[in-house]
Structure formats: C-alpha cells, structure tokens
Design an enzyme around this catalytic site. Structure first.
Site, PDB file in Angstrom:
ATOM      1  N   LYS A 144       0.873  -1.179   0.000  1.00  0.00           N
ATOM      2  CA  LYS A 144       0.000   0.000   0.000  1.00  0.00           C
ATOM      3  C   LYS A 144       0.908   1.226   0.000  1.00  0.00           C
ATOM      4  CE  LYS A 144      -2.151   3.108   1.773  1.00  0.00           C
ATOM      5  NZ  LYS A 144      -1.980   4.476   1.248  1.00  0.00           N
ATOM      6  N   GLU A 171       8.370   1.903  11.331  1.00  0.00           N
ATOM      7  CA  GLU A 171       9.440   2.886  11.122  1.00  0.00           C
ATOM      8  C   GLU A 171       8.775   4.250  11.141  1.00  0.00           C
ATOM      9  OE1 GLU A 171      12.611   2.504  10.960  1.00  0.00           O
ATOM     10  OE2 GLU A 171      12.754   0.339  10.728  1.00  0.00           O
ATOM     11  N   CYS A 207      13.270  11.158   7.249  1.00  0.00           N
ATOM     12  CA  CYS A 207      13.001  10.765   8.647  1.00  0.00           C
ATOM     13  C   CYS A 207      14.221  10.991   9.528  1.00  0.00           C
ATOM     14  CB  CYS A 207      12.548   9.318   8.713  1.00  0.00           C
ATOM     15  SG  CYS A 207      13.668   8.187   7.901  1.00  0.00           S
ATOM     16  N   GLU A 245       8.446  16.785  15.019  1.00  0.00           N
ATOM     17  CA  GLU A 245       9.030  16.650  13.681  1.00  0.00           C
ATOM     18  C   GLU A 245       8.288  17.596  12.747  1.00  0.00           C
ATOM     19  OE1 GLU A 245       7.898  13.133  11.437  1.00  0.00           O
ATOM     20  OE2 GLU A 245       9.990  12.696  11.037  1.00  0.00           O
TER      21      GLU A 245
HETATM   22  P1  NAD Z   1       1.649   8.945   7.000  1.00  0.00           P
HETATM   23  O1  NAD Z   1       1.645   8.292   8.330  1.00  0.00           O
HETATM   24  O2  NAD Z   1       0.710  10.057   6.753  1.00  0.00           O
HETATM   25  O3  NAD Z   1       1.310   7.851   5.862  1.00  0.00           O
HETATM   26  C1  NAD Z   1       2.117   6.728   5.651  1.00  0.00           C
HETATM   27  C2  NAD Z   1       1.287   5.658   4.966  1.00  0.00           C
HETATM   28  O4  NAD Z   1       0.272   5.217   5.853  1.00  0.00           O
HETATM   29  C3  NAD Z   1       0.571   6.125   3.698  1.00  0.00           C
HETATM   30  O5  NAD Z   1       0.604   5.090   2.750  1.00  0.00           O
HETATM   31  C4  NAD Z   1      -0.845   6.343   4.191  1.00  0.00           C
HETATM   32  O6  NAD Z   1      -1.817   6.223   3.193  1.00  0.00           O
HETATM   33  C5  NAD Z   1      -0.969   5.219   5.191  1.00  0.00           C
HETATM   34  N1  NAD Z   1      -2.022   5.391   6.185  1.00  0.00           N
HETATM   35  C6  NAD Z   1      -2.543   6.544   6.666  1.00  0.00           C
HETATM   36  N2  NAD Z   1      -3.504   6.269   7.567  1.00  0.00           N
HETATM   37  C7  NAD Z   1      -3.583   4.922   7.670  1.00  0.00           C
HETATM   38  C8  NAD Z   1      -4.376   4.032   8.427  1.00  0.00           C
HETATM   39  N3  NAD Z   1      -5.299   4.482   9.281  1.00  0.00           N
HETATM   40  N4  NAD Z   1      -4.186   2.713   8.288  1.00  0.00           N
HETATM   41  C9  NAD Z   1      -3.261   2.233   7.437  1.00  0.00           C
HETATM   42  N5  NAD Z   1      -2.473   3.033   6.666  1.00  0.00           N
HETATM   43  C10 NAD Z   1      -2.634   4.357   6.793  1.00  0.00           C
HETATM   44  O7  NAD Z   1       3.150   9.346   6.725  1.00  0.00           O
HETATM   45  P2  NAD Z   1       3.723  10.156   5.485  1.00  0.00           P
HETATM   46  O8  NAD Z   1       3.300  11.564   5.649  1.00  0.00           O
HETATM   47  O9  NAD Z   1       3.402   9.437   4.219  1.00  0.00           O
HETATM   48  O10 NAD Z   1       5.303  10.014   5.713  1.00  0.00           O
HETATM   49  C11 NAD Z   1       6.015  10.894   6.508  1.00  0.00           C
HETATM   50  C12 NAD Z   1       6.385  10.234   7.812  1.00  0.00           C
HETATM   51  O11 NAD Z   1       7.086   9.023   7.577  1.00  0.00           O
HETATM   52  C13 NAD Z   1       7.316  11.080   8.633  1.00  0.00           C
HETATM   53  O12 NAD Z   1       6.884  11.122   9.973  1.00  0.00           O
HETATM   54  C14 NAD Z   1       8.651  10.353   8.543  1.00  0.00           C
HETATM   55  O13 NAD Z   1       9.496  10.572   9.636  1.00  0.00           O
HETATM   56  C15 NAD Z   1       8.217   8.931   8.425  1.00  0.00           C
HETATM   57  N6  NAD Z   1       9.269   8.113   7.810  1.00  0.00           N
HETATM   58  C16 NAD Z   1      10.016   7.305   8.611  1.00  0.00           C
HETATM   59  C17 NAD Z   1      11.044   6.552   8.061  1.00  0.00           C
HETATM   60  C18 NAD Z   1      11.908   5.665   8.929  1.00  0.00           C
HETATM   61  O14 NAD Z   1      12.719   4.921   8.397  1.00  0.00           O
HETATM   62  N7  NAD Z   1      11.760   5.695  10.238  1.00  0.00           N
HETATM   63  C19 NAD Z   1      11.297   6.626   6.698  1.00  0.00           C
HETATM   64  C20 NAD Z   1      10.516   7.464   5.908  1.00  0.00           C
HETATM   65  C21 NAD Z   1       9.492   8.203   6.477  1.00  0.00           C
END
Ligand code: NAD
Length: 495
Positions: A173, A248, A282, A383
């Site tokens: 997804k 993550e 991140c 963040e």
């Molecule tokens: P997000 O949490 O908004 O979305 C991530 C994914 O989750 C998307 O595919 C989204 O559609 C899905 N999602 C949203 N709500 C959901 C639900 N209720 N159930 C299941 N899936 C759901 O994050 P984002 O804005 O896409 O990414 C940014 C974040 O990701 C930042 O906080 C960043 O730090 C983190 N990140 C962490 C790492 C790491 O390695 N730790 C790497 C990259 C990004």
C-alpha cells in the site's frame, strides 16, 4: 495517460467504485498521472488473494536459493529500467531527477543485498545423542506493507525484498501521493517470475484501505513506515488480532557539534542534514546542538549557507532541492513555524513559503534556521518534516547527551568532535538507532535501520530486517523414543 490500477491475484483492476485520484506535481500542480482510488472492498480482495497464495504454499516451497535468484532478477530488471523508475518517482514527488536516480540505485542495492543473505537456521546441542534439536525459520505469512511518500519505492523495497526472500505473500500500500513506482515494481515482479497472488498492490488513502490491512485476521504482519500518529493507530488496530507489527516512524535527530570538531565539515554536513529533500527525511538533522563557545560562528555560517540554497523543480538543473509534497504538508510546516515564533524561537533566515520565478505554483518552503531554541519548545520536540533547523547550545558533554536524549524519538543522531574517546562516549549514551560520528546521513542495506523509543518497533535492513518476515520454529526429534516416566503408571508395579 494510463490509469494506475490495483494489482490483485496477478490481475490489474480498477476500484469497484470507479473513483480515481489525480496525482499532481508538487512543483507546478500539473496532473502527472491518475490512479484508481481503492476502498475497503478492494483491500479485502487483495487480502483474500494473498492469503490463498500463501496457504496454497507454492511460493514458500521454492528453495531459498531460488528466491535469492528471484531477487537478483528483480534487481537486474530495475537496473535495466532505472530511467523509467526515476522519472516516475521524480514525477510524483517533484524531487530532482538526479535524487530519484540515487534512490532507485539504492533500491537495486537493497534487492542485491537481500539476495546475499543465506537461509537462517541452526542446531541446538542438548547434550543427548538421541536428540536432534533444530531451529528452522519459516515465512511469517501474509504481510501488509504500507509506505510513505518521501522515499516511495526505497521504503517499500526495504519491505518487499525481505518479504520475498522469506517466502511471504503480501499487499503493498504505497502513499496515495506517490503510487507510480509501486505500480512499476509490480510489473517488474511479474517479469521476474513472482507467482500470481504473492505480490498484490492496493492504491488509495490510508483512511479507506488501511482498516482491513491492519485489522483483518488473515494478515499476519503489518510493516509500516510513516508518521507517529498513524503508527500508533496501526499498532492499536493490529492489537485486536495480535498481529506482528514493524514500525518505522518519525525522528527528531540531534546533530551535536563540539568546539573541537572539524567545523568546515560539520557545518557543511549540517546544511545537507537539515535541507536535503527539503527536510522531508526521517533522519534529517533538524535539531542542531552546538557547543556554546562556537555557537555564533556556526550559526552565522549555517545561516549564510541556507540563504544560498536554490529551490526548483525536478528538471531545473540549477536547483539543489525541491518543494514539499503537498499543500496539506506546507500548511503543517507553516503551523509548526507559527508555534515556534510564538514560543520565542528567533528566525534567522527563511520561515515562510518560498516565492520566486518558477516557484509560484509549487509547495516550496524557504530553508530556515531557528535560533534560541530550548527543549521545552514544540519546534524542538515535534518533527516538522520541512527544511527547518532548530539551534540549541550546550556547555558540557553531559549536557549535550542530556539534550540529545530529551525527545520521545530515537531514530538517528550525529556527534562531531576531534576527540575520538568523547565521540565514543556520546555515541554510546545517545538513545537513537543510528549514530554517525563525524559524518551525517549514510545508511547501508547491510546495516540495521530503525528507531529506539517512539521512532519505531523492530528493524529494517541488515539481518534483522529479514527476521521481521520470519517465524522461528523449534524442531525436536527423538531418534530413540522412551517413556516420560513422570506420572505413576497404575498398570505396572513400581519398584
Ligand atoms: P503517513 O503516516 O501520513 O502515511 C504513511 C502511509 O500510511 C501512507 O501510505 C498512508 O496512506 C498510510 N495510512 C494513513 N492512515 C492509515 C491508516 N489508518 N491505516 C493504514 N495506513 C494508513 O506518513 P507520510 O506523511 O506518508 O510520511 C512521513 C512520515 O514518515 C514522517 O513522519 C517520517 O518521519 C516517516 N518516515 C520514517 C522513516 C523511517 O525509516 N523511520 C522513513 C521514511 C518516512
């Protein structure tokens, strides 16, 4: 323009509702592509397909070596199509093409590295010649692999490569903002020989397709990369059926500069750490901790360098970094800035939406330096995921450590000093999953990646990244069976 579609049980299909989503460039809002917009019914179909493929056992009965060979084929095919992948990634995110090319090269390395991991398993010596005791590793089952938009295919590859090697079936997804390369990956997996039903893809908003992926009892593992709030929600959703979760999440990563550091290198790396990909990383080094005696020197050079950064779209050869991903994210960063100012942070440069020729239609934000920050401020604790560096001062090693650990997050951090023993002490004391010493940012597919504390659960990459997708099974064989003799046997006389 071809509509991006779900991939379920080896078939490309549109959502039952017929809804579509336009993917618009964060640079100028032009429609890059359109994608079918899924809902829970589509996700359920994908779950049924993945479950049937896993329970049918065809893929997990492949030998380990055959699955390693599969990963090598996937790597070769992505390498062949690198330009197509990079253009698609750059199109969705508006990151510069060259950065997208680096990202896809990293994706290839992830598949190649996983292909080198030998099948785990070992014997346990129980000290009895008639007993063979062995630990075997089996695939965890059906996995929901949920990714973010900042490094769309790279974050998905950290999940797909070990899931394939382990013999799992899965549903990918991708973020609804950046689905294009996940669609390309499905084409590549088919070409490489992944059987129908093993690799499935669902497109759409997490709020719509996320519930079945995180609550359905037929899912064994949810591996998620994204924001903290979504991660908490997913962990709670998965608890009802006691799924395994690998998370993550975000980071608020301290970059600590001591006065005895190579300041030229430290400041240059601080600029990259904070402003690469406009802070949408991140592990971004957005929290700068500077020894008080060099504070003014570091801050003035950091501010000068931030002012030199050229913003621009994916095809702008002069650009050094691009826009934020969406209007919603820009508004989030603007809200973060307002709170920072109201709490007393001093804006040395930036702090607002960027204007300028060619940037008018994009979600650009000026590289920003905030001084006079303290750990009680939300700008230090939260963040921003934007190009904003907060600066704090410290006067001792112990204070640097205390500040560096004063966060709910624990993803990464760095320490800069010419005193190797001091670097080792600080690195050991910092509670973050990766610590760079006199460097910032490198990661390797061979090395574990993940967070302490609220930055996550589990690890990706390295050997541990594979083990998220495996279950250990203890096999005990007795070649000379005998009675247990524990309970009295009423049918026999005892001596
Ligand atoms: P997000 O949490 O908004 O979305 C991530 C994914 O989750 C998307 O595919 C989204 O559609 C899905 N999602 C949203 N709500 C959901 C639900 N209720 N159930 C299941 N899936 C759901 O994050 P984002 O804005 O896409 O990414 C940014 C974040 O990701 C930042 O906080 C960043 O730090 C983190 N990140 C962490 C790492 C790491 O390695 N730790 C790497 C990259 C990004």
């Amino acid at each position: 323009m071809t509509l991006l579609r779900h991939f379920i049980n080896g078939t490309w299909q549109e959502s039952a509702t017929g809804r579509v989503r336009e993917i618009r460039s964060p640079h100028d809002q032009h429609v890059v592509t359109t994608a079918t917009e899924g809902d829970a019914a589509d996700a359920l179909q994908a779950i049924v397909a993945a479950r049937a493929s896993f329970d049918g056992g065809a893929f997990r009965s492949w030998s380990w070596q055959d699955r390693q060979a599969l990963l090598r084929r996937v790597a070769d095919l992505i390498e062949r199509d690198l330009n197509i992948y990079a253009a698609a990634e750059s199109g969705d995110t508006a990151k510069r093409l060259i950065e997208a090319e680096y990202d896809i090269a990293d994706v290839i390395s992830v598949f190649r590295f996983n292909a080198t991991i030998s099948e785990p398993g070992h014997s346990v010596d129980v000290g009895r010649s008639e007993i063979s005791s062995r630990i075997a590793y089996e695939p965890v089952g059906v996995c929901a692999l949920i990714g973010p938009w900042n490094y769309p295919l790279l974050q998905i590859s950290w999940k797909v490569a070990p899931a394939l090697l382990a013999g799992c079936s899965f549903i990918v997804k991708p973020s609804e903002l950046s689905p294009s390369t996940a669609v390309l990956l499905m084409h590549t997996l088919v070409e490489a020989g992944v059987p129908a039903g093993v690799a499935n893809l669902i497109l759409g908003a997490g709020s719509e397709v996320g519930a079945p992926l995180t609550t359905d009892p037929r899912i064994d593992l949810v591996s998620f990369t994204g924001g903290l709030q979504t991660g908490k929600h997913i962990m709670a959703s998965a608890a009802a059926t006691v799924k395994k979760v690998a998370l993550e999440l975000g980071g608020k990563n301290p970059n600590i500069i001591f006065a005895d550091a190579d300041l030229d290198a430290a400041i240059d790396n601080a600029v990259t750490a904070g402003f690469l990909h406009s802070g949408q990383v991140c592990s971004a080094g957005t929290r700068l901790l500077v020894e008080a005696s060099i504070h003014d020197q570091v801050v003035s050079e950091l501010t000068r360098r931030a002012g030199l950064i050229t913003l621009g779209g994916p095809d702008d050869a002069t650009a050094e970094t691009g826009p934020l991903i969406s209007e919603g994210h820009l508004n989030k960063v603007l809200g973060y800035m307002s709170r920072a100012i109201s709490e007393g942070a001093q804006v040395l440069i930036g702090g607002k939406r960027a204007s300028g020729i060619g940037l008018e239609q994009g979600w650009y934000f000026e590289p920003t330096v905030l001084d006079r920050c303290t750990t009680t401020m939300s700008c230090v604790q939260d963040e921003s995921f934007g190009p904003i560096i907060t600066v704090e001062s410290f006067t001792s090693e112990s204070e640097a450590i205390r500040l560096g650990n004063d966060t709910i997050y624990g993803l990464s951090g760095a320490v800069w000093s010419s005193d190797a023993a001091k670097c080792d002490r600080v690195a050991a004391a910092l509670r973050h999953g990766t610590i760079w010493i006199n460097d910032y940012g490198p990661y390797r597919p061979e090395a574990e990646w993940g967070g302490f504390k609220a930055s996550g659960v589990g690890r990706e990459l390295g050997g541990s990244g594979l083990h998220e997708y495996l279950e250990a099974k203890h096999l005990w064989r007795n070649t000379s069976p005998g009675r247990s003799g524990w309970f009295r046997d009423g049918g026999h006389s005892s001596e």
